[in-house]
Write an enzyme that holds these catalytic residues in place. Structure first.
Site, PDB file in Angstrom:
ATOM      1  N   PRO A   1      -1.869 -13.211   3.302  1.00 34.67           N
ATOM      2  CA  PRO A   1      -0.933 -12.031   3.585  1.00 34.67           C
ATOM      3  C   PRO A   1      -0.914 -10.863   2.693  1.00 34.67           C
ATOM      4  O   PRO A   1      -0.894 -11.257   1.430  1.00 34.67           O
ATOM      5  CB  PRO A   1       0.542 -12.380   3.765  1.00 34.67           C
ATOM      6  CG  PRO A   1       0.507 -13.847   2.945  1.00 34.67           C
ATOM      7  CD  PRO A   1      -0.973 -14.312   2.777  1.00 34.67           C
ATOM      8  N   GLY A   2      -1.088  -9.846   3.210  1.00 37.93           N
ATOM      9  CA  GLY A   2      -0.846  -8.408   1.976  1.00 37.93           C
ATOM     10  C   GLY A   2       0.398  -7.674   2.381  1.00 37.93           C
ATOM     11  O   GLY A   2       1.454  -7.865   1.790  1.00 37.93           O
TER      12      GLY A   2
ATOM     13  N   GLY B   1      -2.250 -10.302   8.185  1.00 37.69           N
ATOM     14  CA  GLY B   1      -1.980  -9.575   9.398  1.00 37.69           C
ATOM     15  C   GLY B   1      -0.557  -9.316   9.693  1.00 37.69           C
ATOM     16  O   GLY B   1      -0.151  -8.545  10.595  1.00 37.69           O
TER      17      GLY B   1
ATOM     18  N   TYR C   1      -4.078   6.560  10.374  1.00 34.22           N
ATOM     19  CA  TYR C   1      -3.913   5.412  11.396  1.00 34.22           C
ATOM     20  C   TYR C   1      -2.816   6.208  12.265  1.00 34.22           C
ATOM     21  O   TYR C   1      -2.150   5.533  13.134  1.00 34.22           O
ATOM     22  CB  TYR C   1      -3.430   4.254  10.745  1.00 34.22           C
ATOM     23  CG  TYR C   1      -4.202   3.639   9.772  1.00 34.22           C
ATOM     24  CD1 TYR C   1      -5.554   3.141   9.953  1.00 34.22           C
ATOM     25  CD2 TYR C   1      -3.524   3.466   8.577  1.00 34.22           C
ATOM     26  CE1 TYR C   1      -6.386   2.871   8.887  1.00 34.22           C
ATOM     27  CE2 TYR C   1      -4.397   2.947   7.590  1.00 34.22           C
ATOM     28  CZ  TYR C   1      -5.637   2.723   7.608  1.00 34.22           C
ATOM     29  OH  TYR C   1      -6.580   2.071   6.720  1.00 34.22           O
TER      30      TYR C   1
ATOM     31  N   CYS D   1      -4.661  20.783   1.626  1.00 31.98           N
ATOM     32  CA  CYS D   1      -5.131  21.692   2.694  1.00 31.98           C
ATOM     33  C   CYS D   1      -5.855  21.462   4.007  1.00 31.98           C
ATOM     34  O   CYS D   1      -7.026  21.418   4.120  1.00 31.98           O
ATOM     35  CB  CYS D   1      -6.477  22.864   2.032  1.00 31.98           C
ATOM     36  SG  CYS D   1      -5.539  23.547   0.689  1.00 31.98           S
ATOM     37  N   GLU D   2      -5.118  20.621   4.738  1.00 31.91           N
ATOM     38  CA  GLU D   2      -5.644  20.048   6.052  1.00 31.91           C
ATOM     39  C   GLU D   2      -4.101  19.885   6.955  1.00 31.91           C
ATOM     40  O   GLU D   2      -3.037  19.638   6.380  1.00 31.91           O
ATOM     41  CB  GLU D   2      -6.115  18.626   6.053  1.00 31.91           C
ATOM     42  CG  GLU D   2      -7.396  18.581   5.066  1.00 31.91           C
ATOM     43  CD  GLU D   2      -8.108  17.299   5.794  1.00 31.91           C
ATOM     44  OE1 GLU D   2      -7.929  16.971   6.692  1.00 31.91           O
ATOM     45  OE2 GLU D   2      -8.955  16.910   4.895  1.00 31.91           O
TER      46      GLU D   2
ATOM     47  N   TYR E   1      -0.829  -0.680   1.052  1.00 31.75           N
ATOM     48  CA  TYR E   1      -2.018   0.224   1.500  1.00 31.75           C
ATOM     49  C   TYR E   1      -1.427   1.873   1.175  1.00 31.75           C
ATOM     50  O   TYR E   1      -1.606   2.653   2.225  1.00 31.75           O
ATOM     51  CB  TYR E   1      -2.407   0.100   2.826  1.00 31.75           C
ATOM     52  CG  TYR E   1      -2.722  -1.200   3.101  1.00 31.75           C
ATOM     53  CD1 TYR E   1      -3.830  -1.694   2.626  1.00 31.75           C
ATOM     54  CD2 TYR E   1      -1.997  -2.042   3.913  1.00 31.75           C
ATOM     55  CE1 TYR E   1      -4.335  -3.033   2.770  1.00 31.75           C
ATOM     56  CE2 TYR E   1      -2.342  -3.766   4.204  1.00 31.75           C
ATOM     57  CZ  TYR E   1      -3.550  -3.890   3.472  1.00 31.75           C
ATOM     58  OH  TYR E   1      -3.930  -5.345   3.748  1.00 31.75           O
TER      59      TYR E   1
ATOM     60  N   ARG F   1      -1.735   6.886   5.052  1.00 26.72           N
ATOM     61  CA  ARG F   1      -1.756   6.113   6.428  1.00 26.72           C
ATOM     62  C   ARG F   1      -1.101   7.002   7.667  1.00 26.72           C
ATOM     63  O   ARG F   1      -1.765   6.676   8.526  1.00 26.72           O
ATOM     64  CB  ARG F   1      -0.781   4.929   6.146  1.00 26.72           C
ATOM     65  CG  ARG F   1      -1.079   3.986   5.121  1.00 26.72           C
ATOM     66  CD  ARG F   1      -0.422   2.797   4.920  1.00 26.72           C
ATOM     67  NE  ARG F   1      -0.455   1.904   6.149  1.00 26.72           N
ATOM     68  CZ  ARG F   1       0.383   1.846   7.267  1.00 26.72           C
ATOM     69  NH1 ARG F   1       1.377   2.306   7.505  1.00 26.72           N
ATOM     70  NH2 ARG F   1      -0.354   1.264   8.418  1.00 26.72           N
TER      71      ARG F   1
HETATM   72  N1  LLP Z   1      -7.428 -10.867   4.612  1.00 24.25           N
HETATM   73  C1  LLP Z   1      -8.445 -10.190   5.080  1.00 24.25           C
HETATM   74  C2  LLP Z   1      -9.826 -10.803   5.153  1.00 24.25           C
HETATM   75  C3  LLP Z   1      -8.396  -8.798   5.242  1.00 24.25           C
HETATM   76  O1  LLP Z   1      -9.145  -7.919   5.619  1.00 24.25           O
HETATM   77  C4  LLP Z   1      -7.048  -8.175   5.020  1.00 24.25           C
HETATM   78  C5  LLP Z   1      -6.739  -6.975   5.141  1.00 24.25           C
HETATM   79  C6  LLP Z   1      -5.882  -9.247   4.791  1.00 24.25           C
HETATM   80  C7  LLP Z   1      -6.253 -10.538   4.475  1.00 24.25           C
HETATM   81  C8  LLP Z   1      -4.442  -8.706   4.516  1.00 24.25           C
HETATM   82  O2  LLP Z   1      -3.922  -8.236   5.776  1.00 24.25           O
HETATM   83  P1  LLP Z   1      -2.514  -7.747   5.719  1.00 24.25           P
HETATM   84  O3  LLP Z   1      -1.594  -9.103   5.688  1.00 24.25           O
HETATM   85  O4  LLP Z   1      -2.239  -6.937   4.763  1.00 24.25           O
HETATM   86  O5  LLP Z   1      -2.343  -7.327   6.912  1.00 24.25           O
HETATM   87  N2  LLP Z   1      -5.535   0.123   5.402  1.00 24.25           N
HETATM   88  C9  LLP Z   1      -4.722  -0.539   6.528  1.00 24.25           C
HETATM   89  C10 LLP Z   1      -4.809  -2.022   6.449  1.00 24.25           C
HETATM   90  C11 LLP Z   1      -6.173  -2.662   6.392  1.00 24.25           C
HETATM   91  C12 LLP Z   1      -6.199  -4.024   6.108  1.00 24.25           C
HETATM   92  C13 LLP Z   1      -7.450  -4.915   5.509  1.00 24.25           C
HETATM   93  N3  LLP Z   1      -7.669  -6.131   5.416  1.00 24.25           N
HETATM   94  C14 LLP Z   1      -3.656   0.152   6.596  1.00 24.25           C
HETATM   95  O6  LLP Z   1      -2.915   0.867   5.882  1.00 24.25           O
HETATM   96  O7  LLP Z   1      -2.670  -0.342   7.486  1.00 24.25           O
END
Ligand code: LLP
Length: 432
Positions: A282-283, A246, A328, A354-355, A383, A324
């Site tokens: 973390p991602g 997150g 969002y 085309c949007e 993402y 994104r």
């Molecule tokens: N753990 C779980 C269970 C998750 O579902 C996610 C992300 C993460 C970790 C990693 O979260 P991060 O650290 O990346 O925030 N497509 C969206 C974000 C979707 C996140 C989905 N789950 C965007 O582009 O903002």
């Protein structure tokens, strides 16, 4: 705001002059007018910062593969000691192909399938995060067929915590589909003997993505610990606390890089005196700022409307590439690679899909631009490519890495032949 302005000023990424990237790619893909580019030097530095910040907690840090599943990125993070969090069968395979050992793989998310259960039973993971009670039976059945050692399971809790991010990526509030109620989790932990092939010993919270304020993440950690205490009091102690991911990153905002070090310190203070294994997932924080989307300007359209004049900058990348902004309302920094002299003026930056939603930024101030100029879109490492599609019959773009001055093509762009590759005319025999 500067992420990308900085890129444009420095003029290089991973030691590679940005101006050379698309021309170099065109030697391999003559029609390439846009591509993704990731700086592996920066990725390494960011991973180091993350590991150092959380060192007192000694957590397993499982990179959320969904943020960017490029093998070159996954492998780099593995080599730096990170684990991998998969969300699907495809990501389990990716983790395995990127050489994450079974102890360094986890599975999380909702909607588990029998195939995923069989995979973890046969090939192994360190822990599975379970989102619904029925998944326990699914995993138990798969494990009982293999005779493997009990599988570590964490129960994902919905703590009812709201976050200030976009509704689509807020996951910890009561209306979100994710997680069990704390009361149900307590019952399941207490009844753990019902699943002899599972070790129900963890609690998992993940309250959202692109979270910039620390308070909800701290509140979620407190809730997880309080639940672990409550479960222990009922005779079912927990040994694993997974705080999810997150940590946000948005370089169009002041304070747009999550306060990682302060957060780590606060968590370390919460952890004092607790003998549990900690896990983070973390991602975005790791990969968002190390990626850019480079796109050529295809057209400049000046339209003189009744109310005012509008400048539309049409890029060779669209919403099918970077979804994104459309999905969002996300903002990404945008700057020309080589700004031309002249007064900046308002521009709306769009793609060729085309949007009307195919808009990267509305009324941003940009210097004069001409057809063939290249624009850099920042914060594109997370993402971005993973969410791209073939909408409007468009092939997905090539993904390149840059490191110490070396440019590599890590994934080729899709061709027209690729787009037709799955078309069939098979008779499907109906049973019964
Ligand atoms: N753990 C779980 C269970 C998750 O579902 C996610 C992300 C993460 C970790 C990693 O979260 P991060 O650290 O990346 O925030 N497509 C969206 C974000 C979707 C996140 C989905 N789950 C965007 O582009 O903002």
């Amino acid at each position: 705001m500067s992420g990308v302005r900085h890129v444009a000023e420095v003029g290089e990424w991973g030691g590679v002059p940005l101006a050379q990237v698309l021309p170099a790619l065109r030697a391999l893909e003559p029609s390439a007018r846009a591509c993704w580019l990731y700086d592996l030097d920066a990725l390494t530095a960011r991973a180091g910062r993350l590991v150092r910040a959380f060192a007192p907690l000694r957590p397993a840090i499982a990179y959320a593969l969904k943020a960017n599943g490029l093998p070159a990125i996954a492998q780099r993070l593995r080599s730096l000691g990170l684990h991998a969090d998969a969300g699907s069968l495809g990501e389990l395979e990716l983790a395995s192909a990127a050489d994450f050992a079974r102890e360094a793989r986890t599975l999380s998310g909702n909607g588990r399938t029998p195939e995923e259960a069989a995979w973890v039973a046969q090939r192994g993971v360190d822990c599975v995060s379970v989102d619904a009670a029925g998944e326990l039976d699914l995993l138990e059945a798969a494990l009982s067929r293999t005779g493997a050692a009990p599988l570590c399971v964490a129960l994902r809790i919905n703590p009812g915590i709201a976050t200030a991010n976009h509704a689509h990526v807020a996951t910890g509030h009561a209306a979100a589909k994710f997680g069990l109620s704390p009361a149900e989790a307590l019952e399941l932990w207490a009844a753990r003997a019902r699943w002899p092939h599972l070790a129900l010993e963890g609690v998992h919270v993940h309250v959202g993505s692109q979270v910039l304020e620390r308070a909800p993440l701290v509140a979620a950690a407190r809730d997880a610990l309080a639940l672990a205490d409550a479960s222990a009091a009922r005779g079912a102690p927990l040994s694993l606390v997974n705080l999810g991911g997150g940590f946000g990153h948005d370089s169009t905002r002041d304070g747009g890089d999550f306060a990682l070090e302060a957060h780590a310190e606060e968590l370390a203070a919460l952890a004092v005196g607790r003998a549990v294994r900690w896990r983070l997932e973390p991602g975005r924080w790791l990969v968002a700022p190390v990626g850019v989307l480079l796109a050529e300007v295809l057209r400049i359209k000046i339209r003189r409307d009744a109310d005012r004049e509008r400048r539309f900058v049409v890029l060779a990348a669209g919403m099918n590439d970077l979804l994104r902004p459309a999905l969002y309302g996300a903002r990404h920094p945008i700057a020309p690679l080589a700004p031309r002299a002249g007064q900046p003026s308002r521009a709306t930056v769009v793609g060729p899909v085309c949007e009307s939603g195919d808009t990267f930024a509305t009324d941003v101030h940009l210097p004069p631009l001409e057809v063939g100029d290249v624009v850099v879109i920042g914060d594109a490492g997370a993402y971005g490519a993973v969410m791209s599609s073939n909408y409007n019959g468009r092939g997905r773009l090539a993904e390149l890495t840059a490191e110490s001055g070396q440019l590599r093509r890590a994934r080729r762009g899709e061709t027209v032949e690729d787009l037709r590759g799955r078309d069939r005319d098979d008779v499907v025999p109906c049973l019964g």
